[in-house]
Every structure is written in C-alpha cells, then in structure tokens.
Enzyme design. Structure first.
Site, PDB file in Angstrom:
ATOM      1  N   THR A   8       0.901  -1.160   0.000  1.00  0.00           N
ATOM      2  CA  THR A   8       0.000   0.000   0.000  1.00  0.00           C
ATOM      3  C   THR A   8       0.938   1.207   0.000  1.00  0.00           C
ATOM      4  O   THR A   8       2.034   1.135   0.580  1.00  0.00           O
ATOM      5  CB  THR A   8      -0.903   0.058   1.253  1.00  0.00           C
ATOM      6  OG1 THR A   8      -0.076   0.158   2.403  1.00  0.00           O
ATOM      7  CG2 THR A   8      -1.802  -1.174   1.378  1.00  0.00           C
ATOM      8  N   SER A  19      18.617  -0.235 -26.019  1.00  0.00           N
ATOM      9  CA  SER A  19      18.928   1.183 -26.161  1.00  0.00           C
ATOM     10  C   SER A  19      19.973   1.334 -27.257  1.00  0.00           C
ATOM     11  O   SER A  19      20.832   0.476 -27.430  1.00  0.00           O
ATOM     12  CB  SER A  19      19.472   1.722 -24.841  1.00  0.00           C
ATOM     13  OG  SER A  19      20.282   2.846 -25.075  1.00  0.00           O
ATOM     14  N   GLU A  57       5.268   0.252 -21.385  1.00  0.00           N
ATOM     15  CA  GLU A  57       5.227   1.721 -21.399  1.00  0.00           C
ATOM     16  C   GLU A  57       4.294   2.236 -22.496  1.00  0.00           C
ATOM     17  O   GLU A  57       3.554   3.203 -22.295  1.00  0.00           O
ATOM     18  CB  GLU A  57       6.643   2.288 -21.598  1.00  0.00           C
ATOM     19  CG  GLU A  57       7.524   2.082 -20.374  1.00  0.00           C
ATOM     20  CD  GLU A  57       8.994   2.402 -20.629  1.00  0.00           C
ATOM     21  OE1 GLU A  57       9.316   3.014 -21.663  1.00  0.00           O
ATOM     22  OE2 GLU A  57       9.824   2.010 -19.791  1.00  0.00           O
ATOM     23  N   LYS A  84     -16.223   8.794 -36.196  1.00  0.00           N
ATOM     24  CA  LYS A  84     -15.505   7.645 -36.766  1.00  0.00           C
ATOM     25  C   LYS A  84     -14.017   7.571 -36.502  1.00  0.00           C
ATOM     26  O   LYS A  84     -13.542   6.585 -35.914  1.00  0.00           O
ATOM     27  CB  LYS A  84     -15.755   7.599 -38.271  1.00  0.00           C
ATOM     28  CG  LYS A  84     -17.204   7.310 -38.558  1.00  0.00           C
ATOM     29  CD  LYS A  84     -17.536   7.271 -40.009  1.00  0.00           C
ATOM     30  CE  LYS A  84     -19.046   7.287 -40.160  1.00  0.00           C
ATOM     31  NZ  LYS A  84     -19.670   8.529 -39.587  1.00  0.00           N
TER      32      LYS A  84
END
Ligand code: ARG
Length: 458
Positions: free
Chosen positions: A155, A277, A290, A325
């Site tokens: 939490t 990368s 992501e 649309k």
C-alpha cells in the site's frame, strides 16, 4: 468529385469544401458492414414487393460480387467518391444500370451510416471481448501455478503484508472480468437495428423493419426514428468500456515496469517483448508496457472527443456526427492491439520467485501478524501495535527482520512472546491464515480459482 446529390445545385462544390466534407478516406473501413446492410435492405424490399424478385436477386448478387472483389483487392475503393455509401451505389449502378438505382429506395444515408457504425462497433465489442477472454486465461494460468509464491503486497508502494502472486494476479482477473461484463451489457443495449429510420421520420414505403433487423442479427428494430439516426450512445458506452480496459492495462503495465526494474527484479520480460537502447548496451527496456500505459491517453481522448461532439447536437442527424468515426476506429484498434500485446508479454514473462519471497521477508510484512499474536495472548490491539512498532525500530537499527530476533530480544520488549511466535509470523502462516473468501490463503485462493475457471468455461 462523385456525389449522390447534385440535382438541386447549380454550381460545382468548391474542391476544399468537398474534401472537408468527404469521409471516404476513413469510412471505407466499414465497406463490409455497408454492403451487408444493403443486402439485408434489398432482401426486405423484395419480400415486401417494393422491388421485384428479379431486381432483388440482381442487386443482391451484384453487391455480393462487389464485396468479394473489394475483399480480394481486385476492386479498389477509390477516394474520388464522397463516402463508402456513394462508392458502393455507384459501382452497383455501373454494373446494373437502372436496377442499381433502386438500391436506396426507402433509405437515407442517415439510417445507413447509423446501421454501419452500429454493425462495426458490434464487431469491435465481440473482438474486444474475445481478446479479454484470452488475457483472463493467461492470468488464471499464472494464478493456478502460484498459490504458494509469496511476495509482498503493497500500500502506498510500501511493503504492507505478504500475499501470493496468485492473489495479486487475481485482482487483475477481477478487473478484466468486469470489463467483459460491461461489454456484454453494452451489446445487449445496442443490438437494435436503426435501418428503416429513414432520414429522420421513417418512410412511406411499407418496410418490414423486423425482418431487416432479423437478417442482420439484431434483437429488433429501434423504436424511434429520430433517435435511430442520431443515437451514438452505444459507441460512447463502448469507448467508455475501452477507457476502463486501458486504465486497467495501464495500472498493470505500471506494475510490470516497476517489477522489471533493476531495483525490484521481481520479473523479467522476455527478450521478444523488450527493446534495447541505441547507446547503452546493458539496457533491456519494458517498452511494450510503457506504450500500453502511454496509449491509454488516446483512448480516453476518443471518449472525451465523442462526448463533446454529441453534447450540442439537436435532433436528428447533423454532420457533426461524421466525427464519430476516426478517433473511434483508432481507439478500437488501439485497445485490441494493447490487449493482445500485453497478453503476449504476460504469458512469456518470467517471475523471479526467490526475489519476491525475500522481498516479503525483508520488509516487516509480518508486523501485523506479530501484533495479532499479542492480541491472541490478551494484549489490547492498540498496545500490541505500539509494542511491534518498537520491535520494528529495533530491527531497523540492527538491519534484521523480526524473525531474526532471538526470543530473549523479543521478550525484552514484551514478555508475552513465546517460542511459537516464529511460526505465527512465518510468511506461510501470514498468508495461509487469511482464509476468508477473497484473501490470499491457499485454500481461499483455490476456491476462487475454481469459480473463475467455471466462469471462463461458460
Ligand atoms: N458520412 C456521413 C456520416 O458519416 C454519412 C451520412 C451523411 N448524411 C447526410 N445527410 N449528409 O455521418
């Protein structure tokens, strides 16, 4: 410029106006629905004697040919036509002459486009539902295999209490299950046929709207022709359900990104679902997660856009509605793509169970259970909370877990502790004592898994 409505005009449309008004570049996406709608319409006209049987058969056959040719790529949808409706009608007339000109009897492009959009969305609802079902199957599989895989539950992104991976996955199962239920509800409400509403006020021809509805798999005709041509609620509902699906996928993606980080290492995303990368050779990035998180914004955008478009439209059809649309199509493709890719990533993701387990061990996730132990030995909860707070402080200073303290150390803080404390606060006990339905205990989880399995087999 190829238009259906030149009759009352004395001048050519300005080219920029024509381009601004035309919709063929995007409404060609529902050529199939448009032709299928026309076939049903013509069959109904034939049945009602509005067209002869010969005319009906010729038109139906030619429409079917046009459909297969478009599908096979031998007939190209040319953007010289204003919209997909004009294109299909023009091709029909090219091939059938005067008979082709009878296709649009008792119909307006307003009820035609209302039908096409509804048919197209109905398909999207079904596709989205099927993809969600596959995702739920993947999640359930992970649940079945991980009822004993202990990990910390959080939490505030702070370790809270131990749970299992099955339990954590189960939370997402519930979310995507509700998403499916929402889609089913939408389907039930939307599955009525607007064709026959005409431009806005029905038609004077003796159409059999029940028959058209039946041919197209609808429960029946819509009951008000003004609403029939101008209702886009079902699409807004669908985009709203899609937004909710994306919100769930985005939360899940966020967790995958955190879990996949160097600091957590709870999971490893499969090479096939990661990217590198261009400069840092060591990197393996969670781009899919992501992107799913990122694409959530554009689906919300479609929902907001259509809600805003619709809010100022007086009855009945207005051209604003053509704006239903492009963003909707984009949202449909985005949601379907995101569910499929996320599913693939999840199904191939490796869970580092040892790391999850030691993270749960080392985060005082059993502190509540230590306090409950004291409560079970007669200490009022508030006092127990304070005692365990002191224990945690002591452990933090020494860099150890509660379980690492000797009984003497524990007794020095509270004499109530006995040897059985170690068993009471073991990760297994903490999890498996939580047995009410919905909790992470193994027996409770197994009951839930059995119910979910039944649900998926329905
Ligand atoms: N392209 C139009 C749309 O998408 C089709 C309906 C045209 N109706 C009309 N009255 N101009 O809404």
């Amino acid at each position: 410029m190829a238009q259906l409505w030149g009759g009352r005009f004395t001048k050519e449309t300005d080219q920029l106006v024509y381009n601004f008004n035309a919709s063929i570049t995007f409404d060609q996406k529902f050529y199939k629905q448009d032709i299928e709608g026309s076939i049903a319409h013509v069959k109904m006209l034939g049945k009602q004697g509005i067209l002869t049987e010969q005319e009906m058969n010729d038109i139906v056959k030619t429409l079917q040919e046009i459909l297969s040719e478009v599908e096979a790529g031998t007939l190209e949808i040319s953007t010289e036509y204003e919209d997909i409706h004009s294109f299909v009608e023009a091709k029909l007339i090219e091939r059938l002459g005067d008979t082709g000109k009878k296709l649009h009897t008792g119909r307006s492009r307003n009820d035609q486009v209302a039908l096409d959009m509804r048919l197209f969305t109905r398909e999207a609802v079904k596709d989205t539902d099927a993809l969600l079902k596959e995702l739920l199957e993947t999640i359930l599989h992970i649940m079945e295999e991980n009822t004993e895989t202990i990990m910390p539950g959080f939490t505030h992104l702070q370790k809270a209490q131990p749970i299992t991976l099955a339990h954590h996955m189960g939370a997402y199962f519930e979310m995507f299950k509700r998403d499916r239920l929402r889609l089913h509800d939408i389907y039930e409400r939307m599955n009525y046929c607007p064709l026959g509403s005409g431009a806005l006020a029905g038609t004077t021809y003796p159409l059999d709207r029940d028959y058209t509805a039946e041919l197209l798999g609808f429960y029946g005709p819509t009951l008000n022709s003004m609403d029939g041509v101008s209702d886009r609620d079902y699409l807004i509902e669908y985009l709203s359900a899609c937004s909710m699906i994306m919100m769930h996928l985005s939360r899940f993606s966020e967790e995958v990104i955190i879990w996949n980080s160097n600091e957590y290492q709870f999971v490893e995303i499969d090479d096939a679902y990661s990217t590198g990368s261009s400069i840092m050779p060591q990197k393996k990035n969670p781009d899919i997660a992501e992107l799913v998180r990122g694409k959530t914004g554009r689906v919300y955008g479609a929902l907001t856009s259509l809600l805003t478009t619709m809010k100022g439209i007086p009855l009945a059809y207005n051209k604003d509605m053509q704006e239903d649309k492009e963003l909707s199509f984009d949202a449909m493709d985005t949601v379907k793509g995101c569910i499929a890719l996320f599913n693939g990533m999840l199904a191939t993701m490796k869970f580092n169970k040892d790391i999850m387990r030691s993270s749960a061990n080392n985060g005082f996730t059993n502190a509540t259970d230590a306090a409950d132990y004291l409560v079970n030995h007669g200490v009022p909860f508030r006092d127990a909370h304070g005692i365990v707070g002191q224990i945690v402080l002591y452990c933090i200073e020494k860099g150890i877990a509660i379980d690492d303290m000797s009984l003497e150390e524990l007794k020095a803080i509270s004499p109530v502790f006995e040897e059985d404390i170690y068993d009471a606060i073991s990760m297994e006990t903490c999890v498996n004592k939580r047995l009410t339905i919905g909790a992470p205990g193994k027996d409770a989880m197994e009951q839930v898994i059995a119910l979910e399995k039944e649900y998926l087999n329905q």
